[in-house]
Design an enzyme around this catalytic site. Structure first.
Site, PDB file in Angstrom:
ATOM      1  N   LYS A   1      -0.585  16.065  -7.282  1.00  0.00           N
ATOM      2  CA  LYS A   1       0.080  15.768  -8.558  1.00  0.00           C
ATOM      3  C   LYS A   1       1.120  16.843  -8.903  1.00  0.00           C
ATOM      4  O   LYS A   1       2.190  16.521  -9.408  1.00  0.00           O
ATOM      5  CB  LYS A   1      -0.957  15.618  -9.680  1.00  0.00           C
ATOM      6  CG  LYS A   1      -1.900  14.413  -9.509  1.00  0.00           C
ATOM      7  CD  LYS A   1      -1.201  13.066  -9.688  1.00  0.00           C
ATOM      8  CE  LYS A   1      -2.188  11.912  -9.833  1.00  0.00           C
ATOM      9  NZ  LYS A   1      -1.542  10.599  -9.927  1.00  0.00           N
TER      10      LYS A   1
ATOM     11  N   TYR B   1      -6.398  17.182  -5.245  1.00  0.00           N
ATOM     12  CA  TYR B   1      -5.848  16.227  -6.232  1.00  0.00           C
ATOM     13  C   TYR B   1      -4.710  16.879  -7.010  1.00  0.00           C
ATOM     14  O   TYR B   1      -3.622  16.314  -7.154  1.00  0.00           O
ATOM     15  CB  TYR B   1      -6.974  15.769  -7.161  1.00  0.00           C
ATOM     16  CG  TYR B   1      -6.565  14.778  -8.232  1.00  0.00           C
ATOM     17  CD1 TYR B   1      -5.953  13.580  -7.908  1.00  0.00           C
ATOM     18  CD2 TYR B   1      -6.800  15.054  -9.585  1.00  0.00           C
ATOM     19  CE1 TYR B   1      -5.589  12.661  -8.905  1.00  0.00           C
ATOM     20  CE2 TYR B   1      -6.451  14.146 -10.576  1.00  0.00           C
ATOM     21  CZ  TYR B   1      -5.841  12.959 -10.235  1.00  0.00           C
ATOM     22  OH  TYR B   1      -5.480  12.068 -11.213  1.00  0.00           O
TER      23      TYR B   1
ATOM     24  N   THR C   1     -11.302   4.126 -17.241  1.00  0.00           N
ATOM     25  CA  THR C   1     -10.907   3.197 -16.175  1.00  0.00           C
ATOM     26  C   THR C   1     -11.925   3.355 -15.043  1.00  0.00           C
ATOM     27  O   THR C   1     -12.728   4.299 -15.065  1.00  0.00           O
ATOM     28  CB  THR C   1      -9.501   3.554 -15.624  1.00  0.00           C
ATOM     29  OG1 THR C   1      -9.633   4.725 -14.799  1.00  0.00           O
ATOM     30  CG2 THR C   1      -8.486   3.819 -16.718  1.00  0.00           C
TER      31      THR C   1
ATOM     32  N   SER D   1       1.044  10.749 -13.631  1.00  0.00           N
ATOM     33  CA  SER D   1       0.509  11.955 -12.993  1.00  0.00           C
ATOM     34  C   SER D   1      -0.879  12.204 -13.566  1.00  0.00           C
ATOM     35  O   SER D   1      -1.731  11.316 -13.586  1.00  0.00           O
ATOM     36  CB  SER D   1       1.475  13.123 -13.234  1.00  0.00           C
ATOM     37  OG  SER D   1       0.957  14.310 -12.703  1.00  0.00           O
TER      38      SER D   1
ATOM     39  N   ASP E   1       0.870  -1.175   0.000  1.00  0.00           N
ATOM     40  CA  ASP E   1       0.000   0.000   0.000  1.00  0.00           C
ATOM     41  C   ASP E   1       0.909   1.228   0.000  1.00  0.00           C
ATOM     42  O   ASP E   1       1.441   1.605   1.044  1.00  0.00           O
ATOM     43  CB  ASP E   1      -0.894  -0.015   1.251  1.00  0.00           C
ATOM     44  CG  ASP E   1      -1.781   1.230   1.315  1.00  0.00           C
ATOM     45  OD1 ASP E   1      -1.638   2.120   0.445  1.00  0.00           O
ATOM     46  OD2 ASP E   1      -2.604   1.310   2.252  1.00  0.00           O
TER      47      ASP E   1
END
Ligand code: NAP
Length: 289
Positions: free
Chosen positions: A155, A151, A186, A137, A61
């Site tokens: 990144k 988020y 996805t 990224s 993880d």
């Protein structure tokens, strides 16, 4: 392909999405692939083709601080040539609506996760004077749209590490590639996390109703079927990444998807506009000689 060109890839978060496509593409090219997942049994069940085609699951993880020590053991045990830091998720919510703990969790996975793996990989790659470090990224790593602050921060921050690193380790023959996908098909969107405090209200507070925050939160968390705004094909992304790593690349950043190209061009235009408007004042702030 000669054995010389068969390399060992370690892909984090290989159980799904882009990591899964990359794993299959690398295996199909004859590479050895180690895929990390937080739950091996679940991954074996959802992605049986991985082991059938010769892949090996490893439990990791990246968002857990023990990942650095675990990854150090993995790099000591396997002669890894290509590290792909792919595991990640998106937290979508307005700045004011997002708690510090929610930002910290996002950073643990998307920023510290890749950093833990990189620091574990470097001693071995340096000593053999070769290797590839690939970061999955996002276009959000170059441009920060409303509702995506946490988020994008994760990144942007991990891209900064890679930008510095690419110069630091060039001398050791190690290449760095930052991949910036746009929206790809996805399960990513179905795993988006929104501010816990406002989840019952759709992920935004009343104050942000009708604003760009509501639009982004609603748009990105609409996961009924495969949302129409996901235009990218993960298999084509995987092929492009494999090509870059196998054939070499003279660039640091590789955007993927027409939507990402448009977003990056818009950001570059706005940077240029700010620069043009502030160049004179910037140049005027030196000490008088
Ligand atoms: N799809 C897109 O539109 C898109 C666009 C731009 C960037 N990206 C980036 O592409 C990368 C892969 O995303 P994807 O689209 O393939 O999404 P995905 O299908 O959800 O796969 C993400 C992978 O990351 C791991 N992961 C997810 N949440 C995690 C957490 N909290 N802690 C640790 N590991 C976690 C999962 O691995 P396990 O569950 O097996 O541990 C999973 O295999 C991410 O870094 C994402 O930011 C995706």
């Amino acid at each position: 392909m000669s054995d010389f060109h068969k390399r060992t890839w370690l892909i984090t978060g290989a159980s799904s999405g882009l990591g899964k496509s990359l794993a299959l593409e690398a295996l199909s090219k004859g590479h050895r692939v180690l895929g990390t997942t937080r739950e091996i049994q679940k991954a074996q069940h959802s992605f049986p083709e991985f082991e059938v085609n010769g892949g090996t699951w490893l439990s990791l993880d990246p968002g857990n601080p023990v990942a650095h020590e675990m990854a150090t053991n993995i790099f000591a045990a396997h002669n890894i040539d290509v590290l792909v830091n792919n595991a990640g998720y998106a937290f979508i919510g307005g700045v004011e609506d997002t708690s510090e703990d929610e930002v910290r969790s996002q950073m643990e996975v998307n920023f510290y996760g890749p950093l833990r793996l990189i620091r574990a990989a470097l001693p071995n790659m340096r000593s053999k004077r070769s290797g590839n470090i690939v970061l999955i990224s996002s276009g959000a790593g170059f441009t920060a749209r409303p509702g995506r602050a946490a988020y994008s921060a994760s990144k942007f921050a991990i891209e900064a590490i890679h930008e510095s690193l690419s110069d630091e380790i060039e001398t050791f023959g190690i290449k760095v590639l930052i991949v910036e996908p746009g929206a790809f098909r996805t399960p990513f969107a179905s795993r988006i996390i929104t501010p816990a405090q406002y989840r019952s209200n759709g992920g935004f507070s009343q104050a942000y109703q009708g604003t760009s925050v509501e639009k982004m939160v609603r748009g990105m968390s609409d996961t009924t079927g495969m949302p129409g705004w996901l235009k990218g094909d993960p298999q084509k992304a995987a092929k492009a990444i494999l090509d870059a790593v196998e054939n070499g690349h003279e660039y640091l950043r590789m955007p993927l998807g027409a939507d990402c190209v448009t977003a990056l061009e818009s950001k570059m235009n706005s940077l240029q506009r700010d620069f043009d408007l502030t160049r004179a004042v910037a140049n005027s702030t030196g000490v008088d000689s």
